[in-house]
Structure formats: C-alpha cells, structure tokens
Design an enzyme around this catalytic site. Structure first.
Site, PDB file in Angstrom:
ATOM      1  N   CYS A  45      -1.559   0.553   7.281  1.00 53.11           N
ATOM      2  CA  CYS A  45      -2.760   0.345   7.584  1.00 53.11           C
ATOM      3  C   CYS A  45      -3.187  -1.200   6.669  1.00 53.11           C
ATOM      4  O   CYS A  45      -3.111  -2.077   7.233  1.00 53.11           O
ATOM      5  CB  CYS A  45      -3.612   1.362   7.065  1.00 53.11           C
ATOM      6  N   ARG A  46      -3.170  -1.022   5.465  1.00 55.22           N
ATOM      7  CA  ARG A  46      -3.959  -1.985   4.571  1.00 55.22           C
ATOM      8  C   ARG A  46      -2.912  -3.095   4.284  1.00 55.22           C
ATOM      9  O   ARG A  46      -3.236  -4.340   4.702  1.00 55.22           O
ATOM     10  CB  ARG A  46      -4.249  -1.507   3.322  1.00 55.22           C
ATOM     11  N   SER A  47      -1.595  -2.855   3.955  1.00 58.76           N
ATOM     12  CA  SER A  47      -0.545  -3.949   3.574  1.00 58.76           C
ATOM     13  C   SER A  47      -0.340  -4.948   4.771  1.00 58.76           C
ATOM     14  O   SER A  47      -0.077  -5.910   4.717  1.00 58.76           O
ATOM     15  CB  SER A  47       0.623  -3.346   2.952  1.00 58.76           C
ATOM     16  N   ASP A  94      -8.292   3.163   1.604  1.00 58.38           N
ATOM     17  CA  ASP A  94      -7.472   3.640   2.655  1.00 58.38           C
ATOM     18  C   ASP A  94      -7.982   3.907   3.752  1.00 58.38           C
ATOM     19  O   ASP A  94      -8.971   5.119   3.831  1.00 58.38           O
ATOM     20  CB  ASP A  94      -6.506   4.601   2.262  1.00 58.38           C
ATOM     21  N   CYS A 101       0.969  -1.110   0.052  1.00 60.49           N
ATOM     22  CA  CYS A 101       0.267   0.154   0.042  1.00 60.49           C
ATOM     23  C   CYS A 101       0.979   1.380  -0.123  1.00 60.49           C
ATOM     24  O   CYS A 101       1.928   1.196  -0.363  1.00 60.49           O
ATOM     25  CB  CYS A 101      -0.908  -0.001   1.094  1.00 60.49           C
ATOM     26  N   ASN A 117       2.316   1.580   4.184  1.00 57.10           N
ATOM     27  CA  ASN A 117       2.732   0.268   4.856  1.00 57.10           C
ATOM     28  C   ASN A 117       2.273   0.174   6.654  1.00 57.10           C
ATOM     29  O   ASN A 117       3.267  -0.442   7.419  1.00 57.10           O
ATOM     30  CB  ASN A 117       4.238  -0.274   4.697  1.00 57.10           C
TER      31      ASN A 117
END
Length: 145
Positions: free
Chosen positions: A8-10, A117, A3, A6
């Site tokens: 939140c999402r990934s 996000d 993302c 690095n």
C-alpha cells in the site's frame, strides 16, 4: 521506502519519488518489514490512485526489508513509527541508524507523524496517503537535487 506489507504505502512512495527524480542518478525501492506479501503486486487501490496521477506501479512486487538494505541505500524512509523502530532494531551500527527516517518528518520536522495504513479503509484513505507521500517526496526531491 518501508511499510509493513509493501503493498500500500511504500510502493506508492516508491512510485511517486521515482516520478520526481532522474532514474539514471537514483535507485529507489520499497520493502515491507513483514513477509506477508513477498512477490505480490501493490494493492489495487494503490495502483488506482497512482494511475490517477500518471504513475504506473503495476510492475512493483512486494519484498521484505533486509540488513542488506542498509548497505544498498543511503536513505531509508519508514512510513510509521512501528516500522521505523523495527528497522532500527535490524541496524548494526550508528551509520545504519543515521540512514533511517520517518518520511513525514520531511514535511513536519520532528513531529514523528505516521502515514496511516489505508489497507482497511476506503478509497479516500488511499487518496489521502497519496497526497501525504507526494508532498514528502517533493521535499525529498528538493533536498537531493
């Protein structure tokens, strides 16, 4: 799993997929295309939603995606189109490009949907992202084993 920052999402995607695949057979990592959070822990909301589902991502640390990742990994999943295109610009060959995929295309093939996000949203945004990534990770697992 890639993302922007690095945090939140990934890292959520990394933790979820690690929970589904045997660690002795797969190397799963995450990175960000930007250098904003190198060395940082995941966002506390990512940590909380992962913990809610029995996944501990507190030991993960932010790092930046590099060209070496094309050598080190067979599959590279981008969380959204912006990061997907950023990764492709870093590629040096058609083989590199063939490794890069949008993660939600695993569950919605060809739709090129982005994992939103959740950074500026509330806790529900992190829950929604978790559910998307969990479903995509289940599909990835089923494709790999």
């Amino acid at each position: 799993m890639v993302c922007l920052g690095n945090i939140c999402r990934s890292p959520l995607a990394e933790g979820i997929l690690k929970s589904k695949l045997p660690q002795d057979k797969f190397i799963i990592d995450s990175a960000g295309t930007a250098a904003y959070h190198i060395g940082s822990k995941p966002d506390i909301r990512s940590i909380a939603v992962a913990k809610k589902y029995g996944i501990d991502i507190t030991n993960l640390r932010g790092r930046q995606f590099t060209r070496q990742d094309f050598t080190d990994f067979d599959l590279i999943y981008a969380m959204d189109e912006s990061n997907y295109h950023h990764i492709l610009k870093m590629s040096e060959s058609e083989e590199d490009k063939s490794k890069v995929k949008l993660i939600l295309n695993e569950i919605t093939p060809g739709e090129n949907l982005s994992v939103p996000d959740p950074y500026y949203g509330g806790d529900q945004g992190f829950e929604n992202v978790y559910q998307m990534l969990d479903e995509a990770s289940e599909k990835i697992k089923n494709n790999l084993i």
